[in-house]
Design an enzyme around this catalytic site. Structure first.
Site, short mmCIF file in Angstrom:
data_model
loop_
_atom_site.label_atom_id
_atom_site.label_comp_id
_atom_site.label_asym_id
_atom_site.label_seq_id
_atom_site.Cartn_x
_atom_site.Cartn_y
_atom_site.Cartn_z
N SER A 186 0.86 -1.19 0.00
CA SER A 186 0.00 0.00 0.00
C SER A 186 0.89 1.23 0.00
O SER A 186 2.10 1.14 0.20
CB SER A 186 -0.88 0.02 1.25
OG SER A 186 -0.14 0.48 2.37
N ASP A 187 0.31 2.39 -0.21
CA ASP A 187 1.06 3.62 0.06
C ASP A 187 0.88 3.93 1.55
O ASP A 187 0.15 3.25 2.27
CB ASP A 187 0.59 4.76 -0.85
CG ASP A 187 1.67 5.83 -0.99
OD1 ASP A 187 2.58 5.88 -0.14
OD2 ASP A 187 1.62 6.63 -1.95
#
Ligand code: BGC
Length: 714
Positions: free
Chosen positions: A242-243
């Site tokens: 994920s970011d």
């Protein structure tokens, strides 16, 4: 593995930056952490690896990630500047050097290349892109992947690449960071996804999901993207991460009712590892118990993490020996950074051959502006590990090279690029009056572009334009060097300066690169990887636009001042343009001047008609009609005249950097396979459709040197 140990592998936490907070040490020993980011103190990294491999039950090593965006300690030009080199070998070499420097500090994973499409200069992160074109981004992105990963991911100096941000982030509405994106599927497939596929084909070991909402389902929780396209269609086994906090933000987006649902959405969409937020660690257990997810699903996520650790050979070699690496910022690294900076600079104007300057004819030189001698700002955004102590500034280089031969007066004039105070103008004007030439260094400080640093007005900030006015009024030849993280609207400035070099943020070696160019040791050869608008209201403005049913022409676009009072409203004969800005950019994609001059002639195809599956050769003659040796970036564009989905007016399909001496001529050849002409049709099938194609070869995206060929079904 226990369930907790499996979930631990999916967890990516922020390091302690030189220390190991108790909770991290404890979590690593208990197998509750799979990866760390932002820890580049090598002793700390080694201690973390010791805890993971020697003190945890299973001894699984850690991934250690860092944003190595355009260099580590040696800073190369911004990615946008690297794209302006049109030289993938330099991008690969830069990433190889960055990988070595980062690996010596214990990093084994780099959060780059950034492959987002940069078509909105308001968006601060355009600085991190390779520009507006999917082909260019694919070529440069693949080069960066090869550079980071080397030939062998298991080598101690290889770091895993992370293609980001998957996908569509660059289309954030209004150029405002983190904003929503709405991208029709055929545009996603024909434009935004193209560079990701290319990076995976080049071996990219991981991908980072975008923060942004994609057509109503944020990328972090978007199953179509993370599973249907990535796994099922492309067959990729790359790790997905994920970011920062973006799993928890599925709740903030309003996709999930709480963090537990956010974990459910991300996990079932196909996201392997969670960065920073802790929804997996907090809720996956409960989701499993409730029967919402299966253990097989968790196993599939964990397998992707472990596979990368094996590929990096971390189980055998978890530790970093910094002594086994060359020193950072050594002479070789600085040379590579200098070459990249030199080739990244774009000459946008050069009236009356104001450049290059001739040292013998200058006895007094005025060097003015806030970016002439700022070893920090020239590094640009996302240069976490860049060491400004290595920076060579333009002023420093000028003094070193010419300090004995000419009198150099330096006036900063403005404290920063945003300063409004004109108190320094008097000294600047005085210096200009006393000098034979003025070198003016303006633009944007590093902090004005990059993540979350978007601008609605993309002119020169602060009182910089007023400073140009004041200096132009003096009459001394005025050379403007702009360092910036994005295209700027410079139309009103152009007439006031004799020459303009656009340097992006050139990095550590800005000084030697710019001085070489200013004094003609090397001819400028950078070309724009992104269109420069006249006014911000023209954005988005990019060369590969659609034709429309009413394409504008010089004869049909009226200027607001030329409309008669009470002119009759009619819809007949109208075309697509702005009354106040026309339809052309200030500078087109691919544009850049040289101290030499290049002529193109005789475009030809090897054969007029080819069948699907065949290749043709397109050639043109290129002559250096100037009086110095120079590089030219030769560009190949095509247009598919009729498609089942409308096609762009031009698409870049190839480019080459060619070096020619004065008077020298060569034939430039490009191979074009019919697969290079493929696109996603109405049914989302990737096809090359038979028909007529135009093809151009030239020095920028407006070249008129054209021929055509026909593709037949057979
Ligand atoms: C950025 C990513 C970056 C990550 C880790 C985020 O804010 O969007 O590009 O890799 O932080 O630093």
């Amino acid at each position: 593995m226990t369930l907790d140990e499996k979930i631990g592998q999916l967890c990516l936490v922020m390091g302690g930056e030189g220390t190991i907070p108790d909770w991290i040490g404890d979590a690593v020993v208990r197998g509750r952490v799979g990866a760390v980011l932002n820890e580049v103190h090598v002793d700390t990294v080694n201690e973390l690896q010791r805890l993971a491999t020697e003190e945890s039950r299973l001894g699984i090593p850690l991934l250690n990630g860092r944003d190595v965006i355009h260099g580590f300690e040696t800073i190369f030009p911004l990615p946008l500047g690297q794209a302006a080199t049109w030289n993938p070998e330099l991008v690969e070499r830069g990433a190889r050097i960055a990988a070595r420097e980062a690996a010596a500090a214990g990093a084994n994973w780099s959060y780059a290349p950034m492959l987002d499409i940069g078509r909105d200069p308001r968006w601060g992160r355009i600085a991190e892109t390779f520009g507006e074109d999917p082909y260019m981004i694919s070529v440069m992105g693949a080069a960066m992947v090869r550079g980071f990963q080397g030939g062998n991911l298991a080598a101690p100096d290889a770091v895993a690449a992370c293609a980001k941000h998957f996908a569509g982030y660059g289309a954030s509405e209004g150029g405002r960071d983190y904003n929503t994106t709405n991208i029709p599927e055929h545009e996603l497939r024909n434009v935004h996804l193209v560079p990701f596929k290319a990076a995976l084909d080049a071996g990219a070991a991981s991908l980072m999901a975008s923060f942004s909402d994609l057509n109503g389902v944020p990328a972090t929780g978007n199953r179509w993207l993370l599973t249907t396209v990535l796994r099922d269609e492309w067959g990729s086994d790359a790790l997905t991460v994920s970011d920062w906090n973006s799993v928890a933000e599925l709740y903030t987006h309003g996709l999930a009712a709480d963090h537990r649902e956010a974990a459910f959405e991300a996990m079932t969409a196909g996201l392997d590892m969670e960065m920073s937020s802790t929804t997996y660690i907090d809720h996956v257990h409960a989701l499993l118990q409730a029967g919402r997810i299966t253990e097989e699903l968790i196993d599939a996520r964990v397998a992707n993490v472990l596979r990368l650790k094996f590929r990096l050979d971390l189980f055998e070699n978890p530790y970093t020996d910094p002594a086994a690496f060359p020193a950072p910022a050594n002479a070789n690294h600085l040379d590579a950074a200098r070459l990249a900076a030199t080739q990244s600079v774009v000459l946008l104007k050069n009236d009356e051959r104001a450049l290059p300057l001739t040292a013998d004819r200058l006895s007094r030189l005025a060097v003015i502006g806030p970016l002439a001698d700022d070893e920090y700002e020239q590094l640009g955004t996302w240069a976490f590990d860049g060491n400004p102590e290595h920076s060579q500034t333009p002023l420093g280089t000028l003094r070193k090279r010419f300090g004995d031969a000419m009198e150099i007066q330096y006036i900063r004039a403005l404290e920063t690029t945003r300063s409004q105070s004109r108190d320094g103008f008097g000294d600047a004007i005085k210096a200009a009056k006393q000098s034979d030439a003025v070198l003016l260094f303006l633009g944007e400080e590093a902090i004005l572009s990059g993540e979350a640093h978007c601008r609605a007005d993309i002119g020169l900030p602060g009182a910089q334009e007023a400073l140009i006015d004041a200096l132009a009024a003096v009459g001394t030849p005025l050379v403007l060097v702009v360092m910036a993280g994005r295209p700027l609207t410079l139309e009103s400035v152009l007439d006031k300066v004799d020459a303009l070099l656009f340097a992006w943020h050139p990095g550590t070696m800005a000084g030697p690169a710019l001085v070489d160019l200013l004094f003609g040791d090397v001819s400028p050869s950078g070309k724009l990887p992104v269109t420069f608008p006249r006014m911000v209201g023209q954005v988005p403005l990019y060369y590969a636009h659609k034709h429309t049913g009413r394409p504008p022409t010089p004869h049909t676009s009226t200027h607001i001042d030329d409309i008669e009072p009470r002119a009759v409203q009619t819809s007949v004969g109208n075309t697509s343009f702005y009354l106040d800005a026309g339809y052309t950019p200030l500078f087109p994609f691919g544009f850049g001047l040289s101290y030499a001059a290049f002529e193109y002639a005789h475009i030809e195809t090897s054969i007029h008609e080819i069948m699907l599956g065949e290749t043709l050769t397109v050639t043109a003659e290129l002559t250096n009609v100037g009086d110095c040796e120079a590089d030219e970036v030769v560009q190949l564009y095509v247009r598919d005249l009729a498609g089942s989905v409308t096609r762009p007016v031009r698409e870049l399909k190839g480019f080459q950097r060619v070096s020619l001496g004065p008077g020298e001529r060569t034939t430039v050849a490009f191979q074009l396979h019919t697969d290079d002409l493929a696109f996603y049709d109405r049914h989302m099938q990737r096809v090359t459709e038979p028909g007529t194609f135009h093809v151009w070869i030239g020095g920028d995206s407006t070249t008129e040197l054209r021929t055509e060929f026909v593709v037949t079904a057979g």
